[in-house]
Design an enzyme around this catalytic site. Sequence first.
Site, short mmCIF file in Angstrom:
data_model
loop_
_atom_site.label_atom_id
_atom_site.label_comp_id
_atom_site.label_asym_id
_atom_site.label_seq_id
_atom_site.Cartn_x
_atom_site.Cartn_y
_atom_site.Cartn_z
N SER A 140 0.39 -1.26 -0.06
CA SER A 140 0.29 0.20 -0.37
C SER A 140 0.57 1.21 0.06
O SER A 140 0.67 1.94 -0.53
CB SER A 140 -1.08 0.54 1.08
OG SER A 140 -0.36 0.13 1.95
N LEU B 113 17.33 -8.33 5.70
CA LEU B 113 18.52 -7.62 5.95
C LEU B 113 19.68 -6.97 4.70
O LEU B 113 19.64 -7.83 3.71
CB LEU B 113 19.70 -7.59 7.23
CG LEU B 113 20.39 -6.76 7.35
CD1 LEU B 113 20.20 -6.11 8.12
CD2 LEU B 113 21.53 -7.97 8.71
N ILE B 114 19.68 -5.18 4.86
CA ILE B 114 20.50 -4.74 3.56
C ILE B 114 21.57 -5.14 3.42
O ILE B 114 22.60 -4.33 4.48
CB ILE B 114 20.02 -3.77 3.62
CG1 ILE B 114 18.53 -3.11 2.58
CG2 ILE B 114 20.69 -3.24 1.69
CD1 ILE B 114 18.25 -3.94 1.08
N HIS C 71 9.39 2.94 8.75
CA HIS C 71 9.37 1.61 9.57
C HIS C 71 8.36 2.85 10.71
O HIS C 71 8.04 3.74 11.11
CB HIS C 71 10.71 1.82 10.83
CG HIS C 71 10.32 0.82 11.96
ND1 HIS C 71 10.04 -1.05 11.26
CD2 HIS C 71 10.02 0.90 13.47
CE1 HIS C 71 10.07 -1.02 12.89
NE2 HIS C 71 9.88 -0.27 13.86
C1 GRF Z 1 4.44 -0.21 6.96
O1 GRF Z 1 3.52 -0.44 7.79
C2 GRF Z 1 5.97 0.14 6.41
O2 GRF Z 1 5.99 0.63 7.78
C3 GRF Z 1 6.54 -0.69 6.94
O3 GRF Z 1 5.62 -2.23 6.73
C4 GRF Z 1 4.34 -1.69 6.17
C5 GRF Z 1 3.86 -2.26 4.86
O4 GRF Z 1 2.59 -1.72 4.31
N1 GRF Z 1 7.93 -1.13 7.26
P1 GRF Z 1 2.35 -2.52 2.58
O5 GRF Z 1 2.89 -3.44 2.32
O6 GRF Z 1 2.95 -0.23 2.44
O7 GRF Z 1 0.94 -1.79 2.58
#
Ligand code: GRF
Length: 191
Positions: free
Chosen positions: A13, A86-87, A103
């Site tokens: 999303s 992990l990158i 995050h």
């Molecule tokens: C988001 O909450 C982002 O912060 C995290 O993973 C989630 C991904 O959601 N690191 P989406 O796949 O973008 O819907």
Amino acid sequence: MKKLVILASGSGSNAENLIRYFHAGEQARVVKIYSNVEEAGVFARADRLGVPCEAFNRNDFRNGKLLSRILEEEPDLLVLAGFLWLIPADWIAAFPNRIVNIHPALLPKYGGKGMYGMRVHEAVRAAGETETGITIHYVNAAYDEGAIIFQEKTPVLPEDSAAEIAEKVHALEYAFFPKILSEILSEKERR
Ligand code: GRF
């Protein structure tokens, strides 16, 4: 026109939101999405929006193949939008200060290996936090420890479920991630 490449493992999303934001303007395009999860929701979203999305496996991720492919695309930023591996250090050397992660909590709290998705919001709820939020940061070789670029908070009410917390955090992600990436791109231009 600046170029963004996105790595995503999940529903996508945020990837969709970034595509919609940038493709409505003239600053940048999402040229490619890569996913390590073949059945991830991000494929359908990318398809609908006409952005190529490709799967890769752990070997390609580790042996430099994927890195070379991405380098050929010459992205201005590599964006992690819900990407869970992990990158590797050679990626960070190849894209110094050009890999950005989002995050879903206020780092350094609730970060690190295994802290992703609903696990983060469950932990925030269980600890009785009165606020949570988002952190947008550069990626370094340790999970969730790179330099913080931006944070935004939202209140957590005692009666909030983890799903309700997730909803508030997603709203912040959608509102701020595109804008902050846009600012980073403009700053890099000025340098
Ligand atoms: C988001 O909450 C982002 O912060 C995290 O993973 C989630 C991904 O959601 N690191 P989406 O796949 O973008 O819907």
